[in-house]
Design an enzyme around this catalytic site. Structure first.
Site, PDB file in Angstrom:
ATOM      1  N   ASP A   1      21.563 -14.279 -27.736  1.00 53.74           N
ATOM      2  CA  ASP A   1      20.372 -13.764 -27.066  1.00 53.74           C
ATOM      3  C   ASP A   1      19.965 -14.594 -25.860  1.00 53.74           C
ATOM      4  O   ASP A   1      19.041 -14.198 -25.148  1.00 53.74           O
ATOM      5  CB  ASP A   1      19.194 -13.715 -28.060  1.00 53.74           C
ATOM      6  CG  ASP A   1      18.845 -15.086 -28.609  1.00 53.74           C
ATOM      7  OD1 ASP A   1      17.694 -15.535 -28.438  1.00 53.74           O
ATOM      8  OD2 ASP A   1      19.724 -15.731 -29.215  1.00 53.74           O
TER       9      ASP A   1
ATOM     10  N   PHE B   1      28.262 -12.736 -29.391  1.00 51.39           N
ATOM     11  CA  PHE B   1      26.945 -12.152 -29.154  1.00 51.39           C
ATOM     12  C   PHE B   1      25.865 -13.215 -29.289  1.00 51.39           C
ATOM     13  O   PHE B   1      25.796 -13.909 -30.306  1.00 51.39           O
ATOM     14  CB  PHE B   1      26.671 -11.027 -30.158  1.00 51.39           C
ATOM     15  CG  PHE B   1      27.624  -9.872 -30.059  1.00 51.39           C
ATOM     16  CD1 PHE B   1      27.601  -9.033 -28.951  1.00 51.39           C
ATOM     17  CD2 PHE B   1      28.551  -9.634 -31.060  1.00 51.39           C
ATOM     18  CE1 PHE B   1      28.487  -7.964 -28.855  1.00 51.39           C
ATOM     19  CE2 PHE B   1      29.426  -8.568 -30.984  1.00 51.39           C
ATOM     20  CZ  PHE B   1      29.398  -7.727 -29.876  1.00 51.39           C
TER      21      PHE B   1
ATOM     22  N   PHE C   1      28.961 -14.453 -33.812  1.00 48.73           N
ATOM     23  CA  PHE C   1      27.545 -14.105 -33.652  1.00 48.73           C
ATOM     24  C   PHE C   1      26.685 -15.357 -33.622  1.00 48.73           C
ATOM     25  O   PHE C   1      26.908 -16.290 -34.409  1.00 48.73           O
ATOM     26  CB  PHE C   1      27.049 -13.266 -34.837  1.00 48.73           C
ATOM     27  CG  PHE C   1      27.805 -12.000 -35.100  1.00 48.73           C
ATOM     28  CD1 PHE C   1      27.385 -10.798 -34.551  1.00 48.73           C
ATOM     29  CD2 PHE C   1      28.929 -12.008 -35.911  1.00 48.73           C
ATOM     30  CE1 PHE C   1      28.074  -9.621 -34.812  1.00 48.73           C
ATOM     31  CE2 PHE C   1      29.628 -10.834 -36.184  1.00 48.73           C
ATOM     32  CZ  PHE C   1      29.195  -9.635 -35.630  1.00 48.73           C
ATOM     33  N   ASP C   2      25.677 -15.359 -32.763  1.00 44.18           N
ATOM     34  CA  ASP C   2      24.577 -16.295 -32.898  1.00 44.18           C
ATOM     35  C   ASP C   2      23.768 -15.863 -34.121  1.00 44.18           C
ATOM     36  O   ASP C   2      23.896 -14.737 -34.612  1.00 44.18           O
ATOM     37  CB  ASP C   2      23.726 -16.268 -31.629  1.00 44.18           C
ATOM     38  CG  ASP C   2      22.541 -17.214 -31.684  1.00 44.18           C
ATOM     39  OD1 ASP C   2      22.650 -18.277 -32.332  1.00 44.18           O
ATOM     40  OD2 ASP C   2      21.498 -16.870 -31.097  1.00 44.18           O
ATOM     41  N   ALA C   3      22.921 -16.745 -34.613  1.00 45.37           N
ATOM     42  CA  ALA C   3      22.145 -16.438 -35.825  1.00 45.37           C
ATOM     43  C   ALA C   3      20.790 -15.814 -35.487  1.00 45.37           C
ATOM     44  O   ALA C   3      20.608 -14.604 -35.577  1.00 45.37           O
ATOM     45  CB  ALA C   3      21.972 -17.703 -36.667  1.00 45.37           C
TER      46      ALA C   3
END
Length: 312
Positions: free
Chosen positions: A278, A276, A162-164
């Site tokens: 954004d 994932f 995951f991105d943060a």
């Protein structure tokens, strides 16, 4: 009697995310529904090639073999009708995927069915469905990129990255960085290292995945389900992430605070079954080496407004 999914991870996956249906989709868009139905009927005995989310789904379902009560449920969700969906159902049987719940909506949007199936994470190639789910906050959702050409998992472990900011956590910090610059961002994050970050669209998913880890008989440190954060944050902004996870009671196996280094190299080394993020700038390269999904901003997001302004 209502089924209790409190301790079960429920993944909703569209047929185009699970399998490679791009040729079929091209026929549908260019030759329309009659040609599409004819093509699927003529080829329904041929197994579909695997899609972007295939190995993630396959390996998540393998976790159920380690426990007495299944902890992962996968729902195939498709806009096909029962007639045109036969090839997908045959492909599920061919690959021996333990998928028992199916939604075939005959052209209707899939987004309204998240609550009905208890979905925690929805993976799709339909931007409108994903955006609608993100906007209503019903569950985590991601727009799936095309599958990497040479992704072959080395074993049955599941690795999710995951991105943060704007994924696990809210977009607040990312907005500060965009509006005020890197120095102001770092100063604020260092000064608020002990203040929890607000939850983002994938926070509840991460928390549930951590609980799934705890249920596995291997113990959390040796779990076949591994979780990682791969973020452009670096020191001194990293401690706020770590402290937030502690307050959430979440165990993350790995974390990479990269600054301005490319994420795709780390993701390739990690062997993520899915990543994932954004931002397309990170996903475009990452998707060439690992399966990847974009987490859109809410339609009314300040990030959308800011990005629109920058694009002008």
């Amino acid at each position: 009697m209502k089924t209790d999914f409190t301790n079960t991870l429920v993944i909703g996956v569209s047929s185009r995310a699970l399998f490679d249906l791009e040729e079929e989709n091209r026929i549908f868009e260019t030759e329309h529904i009659q040609a599409y139905r004819k093509y699927l009927s003529e080829h329904e005995a041929e197994p579909l090639k695997v899609g972007t989310a295939f190995y993630l789904v396959k390996n998540l379902l393998e976790l159920n073999k380690l426990v007495e009560i299944p902890m992962v449920e996968v729902v195939l969700m498709s806009k096909n009708s029962p007639e045109t969906g036969v090839r997908m159902l045959n492909s599920i049987a061919h690959y021996k995927l333990d998928i028992t719940r199916i939604a075939l909506t005959g052209g209707e949007p899939l987004a309204p069915y998240m609550d009905a199936f208890g979905i925690d994470l929805f993976l799709s190639k339909d931007a409108a469905d994903v955006q609608r789910i993100i906007d209503n906050g019903k569950c985590a959702a991601a727009l799936i990129y095309a599958p990497p050409k040479a992704f072959h998992p080395e074993n049955s472990r599941v690795k999710i990255a995951f991105d943060a900011d704007a994924v696990l956590f809210s977009e607040e910090s990312e907005l500060r960085y965009k509006k005020e610059g890197l120095d102001a961002f770092r100063e604020f994050e260092a000064g608020h290292a002990n203040d929890s970050l607000a939850e983002g669209p994938f926070a509840k998913l991460l928390i549930k995945l951590s609980k799934i880890q705890e249920q596995l008989p291997t113990g959390i440190e040796y779990s076949p389900l591994r979780l990682a954060i791969v973020t452009a944050r670096n020191a001194p902004s990293h401690m706020r992430v770590i402290n937030t996870l502690r307050k959430w009671g979440v165990y993350v196996d790995e974390a990479y605070f990269l600054g301005n280094l490319d994420k795709y190299r780390v993701l390739d080394a990690y062997g993520a079954h899915i990543f994932f993020d954004d931002q397309d700038v990170h996903l475009s390269k990452a998707s060439e080496v690992v399966p990847a999904g974009k987490v859109p901003y809410r339609t009314d997001s300040e990030m959308n407004k800011l990005n629109d302004t920058e694009a002008k």
